[in-house]
Each structure stands twice: as structure tokens, then as C-alpha cells.
Design a protein around this motif. Sequence first.
Motif, mmCIF file in Angstrom:
data_model
loop_
_atom_site.group_PDB
_atom_site.id
_atom_site.type_symbol
_atom_site.label_atom_id
_atom_site.label_comp_id
_atom_site.label_asym_id
_atom_site.label_seq_id
_atom_site.Cartn_x
_atom_site.Cartn_y
_atom_site.Cartn_z
ATOM 1 N N LEU A 158 -7.774 -1.376 -10.715
ATOM 2 C CA LEU A 158 -7.352 -1.337 -9.310
ATOM 3 C C LEU A 158 -8.208 -2.283 -8.466
ATOM 4 O O LEU A 158 -7.695 -3.052 -7.645
ATOM 5 C CB LEU A 158 -7.426 0.086 -8.754
ATOM 6 C CG LEU A 158 -7.120 0.210 -7.248
ATOM 7 C CD1 LEU A 158 -5.733 -0.332 -6.902
ATOM 8 C CD2 LEU A 158 -7.244 1.673 -6.797
ATOM 9 N N ARG A 159 -9.511 -2.243 -8.680
ATOM 10 C CA ARG A 159 -10.402 -3.108 -7.910
ATOM 11 C C ARG A 159 -10.045 -4.578 -8.145
ATOM 12 O O ARG A 159 -9.985 -5.391 -7.215
ATOM 13 C CB ARG A 159 -11.859 -2.827 -8.297
ATOM 14 C CG ARG A 159 -12.863 -3.265 -7.248
ATOM 15 C CD ARG A 159 -14.294 -2.859 -7.638
ATOM 16 N NE ARG A 159 -14.488 -1.420 -7.655
ATOM 17 C CZ ARG A 159 -14.831 -0.693 -8.731
ATOM 18 N NH1 ARG A 159 -15.050 -1.273 -9.894
ATOM 19 N NH2 ARG A 159 -14.968 0.608 -8.637
ATOM 20 N N ASP A 212 0.878 -1.166 0.000
ATOM 21 C CA ASP A 212 0.000 0.000 0.000
ATOM 22 C C ASP A 212 0.917 1.218 0.000
ATOM 23 O O ASP A 212 1.893 1.257 0.754
ATOM 24 C CB ASP A 212 -0.884 -0.019 1.257
ATOM 25 C CG ASP A 212 -1.928 1.081 1.266
ATOM 26 O OD1 ASP A 212 -1.557 2.275 1.105
ATOM 27 O OD2 ASP A 212 -3.120 0.769 1.443
ATOM 28 N N LYS A 231 -10.304 2.395 -12.807
ATOM 29 C CA LYS A 231 -10.927 2.023 -11.525
ATOM 30 C C LYS A 231 -11.095 0.513 -11.423
ATOM 31 O O LYS A 231 -10.824 -0.100 -10.384
ATOM 32 C CB LYS A 231 -12.309 2.680 -11.392
ATOM 33 C CG LYS A 231 -12.287 4.190 -11.239
ATOM 34 C CD LYS A 231 -13.734 4.701 -11.130
ATOM 35 C CE LYS A 231 -13.786 6.209 -10.997
ATOM 36 N NZ LYS A 231 -15.185 6.714 -10.950
ATOM 37 N N ASN A 243 -4.981 8.235 2.039
ATOM 38 C CA ASN A 243 -5.812 7.398 1.166
ATOM 39 C C ASN A 243 -5.061 7.199 -0.152
ATOM 40 O O ASN A 243 -4.870 8.146 -0.906
ATOM 41 C CB ASN A 243 -7.145 8.085 0.927
ATOM 42 C CG ASN A 243 -8.067 7.263 0.023
ATOM 43 O OD1 ASN A 243 -7.613 6.372 -0.697
ATOM 44 N ND2 ASN A 243 -9.347 7.562 0.069
ATOM 45 N N SER A 251 -2.793 4.859 -6.455
ATOM 46 C CA SER A 251 -2.826 3.478 -6.960
ATOM 47 C C SER A 251 -3.474 3.414 -8.337
ATOM 48 O O SER A 251 -3.023 2.662 -9.214
ATOM 49 C CB SER A 251 -3.585 2.580 -5.977
ATOM 50 O OG SER A 251 -2.966 2.619 -4.706
ATOM 51 N N ARG A 252 -4.536 4.200 -8.516
ATOM 52 C CA ARG A 252 -5.128 4.261 -9.856
ATOM 53 C C ARG A 252 -4.122 4.799 -10.871
ATOM 54 O O ARG A 252 -3.986 4.259 -11.973
ATOM 55 C CB ARG A 252 -6.363 5.170 -9.847
ATOM 56 C CG ARG A 252 -7.569 4.527 -9.211
ATOM 57 C CD ARG A 252 -8.759 5.461 -9.328
ATOM 58 N NE ARG A 252 -9.917 4.933 -8.630
ATOM 59 C CZ ARG A 252 -11.009 5.636 -8.343
ATOM 60 N NH1 ARG A 252 -11.085 6.927 -8.692
ATOM 61 N NH2 ARG A 252 -12.020 5.085 -7.716
ATOM 62 N N LEU A 263 -4.971 -1.644 -1.760
ATOM 63 C CA LEU A 263 -5.547 -0.727 -0.767
ATOM 64 C C LEU A 263 -5.824 -1.503 0.515
ATOM 65 O O LEU A 263 -6.765 -2.301 0.586
ATOM 66 C CB LEU A 263 -6.834 -0.107 -1.305
ATOM 67 C CG LEU A 263 -6.683 0.730 -2.589
ATOM 68 C CD1 LEU A 263 -8.048 1.190 -3.092
ATOM 69 C CD2 LEU A 263 -5.770 1.933 -2.348
ATOM 70 N N MET A 319 -5.844 5.716 -2.863
ATOM 71 C CA MET A 319 -6.628 5.332 -4.042
ATOM 72 C C MET A 319 -6.171 6.050 -5.319
ATOM 73 O O MET A 319 -5.942 5.412 -6.347
ATOM 74 C CB MET A 319 -8.117 5.580 -3.821
ATOM 75 C CG MET A 319 -8.946 5.094 -5.000
ATOM 76 S SD MET A 319 -10.708 5.327 -4.741
ATOM 77 C CE MET A 319 -11.010 4.064 -3.503
#
Lengths: 200, 200
Positions: free
Chosen positions: A157-158, A10, A154, A87, A92-93, A40, A89
Motif C-alpha cells: 500500500l505504501r 480513495d 503494508k 480512514n 486499502s490494505r 490514501l 487504510m
Amino acid sequence: MIAPLDFYFDFSSPYGYLASLEIDELAARHGRAARWRPILLGVVFKTTGQSPLLDQPLRGPYARRDLARTARELGVPFRLPDIFPINAMAASRAYYWFDSQDPAKARAFAQGVFAAIFVEGRDLGPPANVIALARDAGLAGPEIADALNDTAVKDRLRAEVDAAMARGVFGSPVIMVDDEPFWGFDHLPQVERWLTRGGW
Amino acid sequence: MIAPLDFYFDFSSPYGYLASLEIDELAARHGRAARWRPILLGVVFKTTGQSPLLDQPLRGPYARRDLARTARELGVPFRLPDIFPINAMAASRAYYWFDSQDPAKARAFAQGVFAAIFVEGRDLGPPANVIALARDAGLAGPEIADALNDTAVKDRLRAEVDAAMARGVFGSPVIMVDDEPFWGFDHLPQVERWLTRGGW
């Protein structure tokens, strides 16, 4: 070519940062590459019921001490940012967006993110700050702003986070050698021995 | 004589068991003794909000794998008992009772407890099993049964757990070098370097 190691982390993980400084050379010593795969932990912790390490009574103060001590031993720069955890996110994206175009660029970006957070103490949570970092480094133009909200990015990443959990990843860093997981910065010497001996 | 290291552990902690096999020699290499100090993680976890490691999603299965792998690497016998975790209260009380009479006996008893749990897979939770272990090993006579309910013995254990927490101990094993805490079996190499260099 031997399969690369997977290096899960992370961006907000200080032990992930410490591992990022060593993982490529460690892998290279064994003829491997390291594939960097940001995840994440906030999503993972919903499954494991963990809370962020540095927020925990007793464990949090210990971790602060251990991080400073370990960085001093390694002789690497380290600080905890005032705003922490961040955060990860947006960062990471952005990483996976770069990765889909040019893995070398993604690596350079990731190293820049870690340095911004854990050397300069910057808050890389807000997307605007991630965009500024990437643009100031000459890695991206204005199109990165749209990319951070792109459905494909998105979804990537998910999917990465889900796949990591399906492989048993629950912390940062986790080094996956083929299908053998090693959790924690302190496990890097054992990873090295595992690679040297080809398991045991 | 240099001050001894403090070796904090829970008798039900498999990483504590692994550390117990190395800590005395590690300390001796640096002219020190190791003072074994069992604590009760169940009490500590009420403060930290942690749950037992092996019960946690993702982390539990990983720990089982890591323990087996690490024991294989070290070449030491290891198994997880069917009944796990055990309640280490009776074993810990017995330890401090022995310790107040003869520390060498306490050490021998502690090693016996760890071996019974993590080599033979026995359930050392019930006081009767702790008593049987101590008597079969010739360490105690029938008086040990009363000792486990002695107020002074109960108070000693409670005081030890409180004192450990006051020093920041939150897991097992924790090695305290003077006032410097090191958590986790994986930290033993760093403890060794700290002792070699006298800190950094």
C-alpha cells in the motif's frame, strides 16, 4: 492487448465512488481494462497542503449539494455516511492483499466497500468492519485479520501511494491513460474523447 | 424574460477565461442572458483557506497540463502569462464602472481583459495597464483613471464579492442558475443539461 487505464481513488472519496460505477465500461468501450488502485488521500494531502473537501468552508457545502445532484442525474444510489471521511487504510490494505491473490476478488471487494460506505452509510474505517465485510461476502476467511497487519501488505500500500504521487496523482479520482492524467469525476467525458481520438 | 444566469469569475482565472468563451452562447440556447460578475478570489480564499491553484504542489503542474490540453481540444488560443496570478482588482473595478454606465461596454472590456491576459500574456495587474487597455480599445477616456479610485466603484466591487460569497461562490468560474450553483469549467455540460431539463 492495449495497456489498462489506471483508476486511482480513495475509498473515502464520494467522487471516486461515482467514477467506480462507470470506469470499467468506459475503458471497455475502448478495448481497455481499468486497473483499480486505491490510495490514501490523507498521505497525499500532507504533500499538497490540502484539507478534506467536505470540511472546507463554502467548498464543503457546495460539494454535498453537487454530489446529491450528480447522483440524482445519474440515477445511482448515494448517501454520505454520518461518520465521514473514513480512514481507508484497512480497506486499502485488504484490497491489495486480495489483488495479490486474485484481481477479480479485489474488484468485487472494492465494489462492496464503496457500496457499504456510499449506499448503506457504514463506517468502513475500523479494521473489524472491513474484515466483517469481506467475510460476510464470502471473499475471505479468518486469515484476513492477520493479512491486514502483514508487513508485505503494508509495504504494498505504501509503495502504491508513493508511486501514485510520483506520477502526479493528487486527488480522487484520477484516471491515468498511459501517462496522461485526468482528475475528477467531471473529466470522464474528456477521458472518453481522449480515448476515442487517441489524444490531441 | 427569464432571469439571467450569473457568471462569477476572477479575471486571473484561466478556467474562468475558458468559460467566458462559451457562457453567452450556452445561456442564449436556453433563452437566457449571462450576467458577468467578476470577483476577487484572493478575498474568497481568506475565508476558505485555499491557495492559488497553480501554486500548489502536484495540483499546480496538473492544472497547467489540463489547461493546455483543454484549450487544444476546444481549439481556442491560450497561454499562461509569465506574471501569474495577476491582481485583478483594477480590472474588476473598471468592469463595474463600465457596467454602471453601459453593460455592453463592460462585456467588451471584460473580453478584452481576458484576451490580453490569456492570449497575449499581458500583465493586467497594474492599474496603468488596465487604463491603457480600456483607452486603446476606445472604451474610455482619461476619466477612467479617477474612476478606479472612486469610492462608489470600490464599494460596488466589495459588495459584489461579499454578495457572491453569501451565495456560496468560492471559485472561478461559478455559474449560478437561479439559486443553483455549478462550479468549474467542467460543469458547463451539466449546466446545459440542467437548463434543458429545468433541473432534476
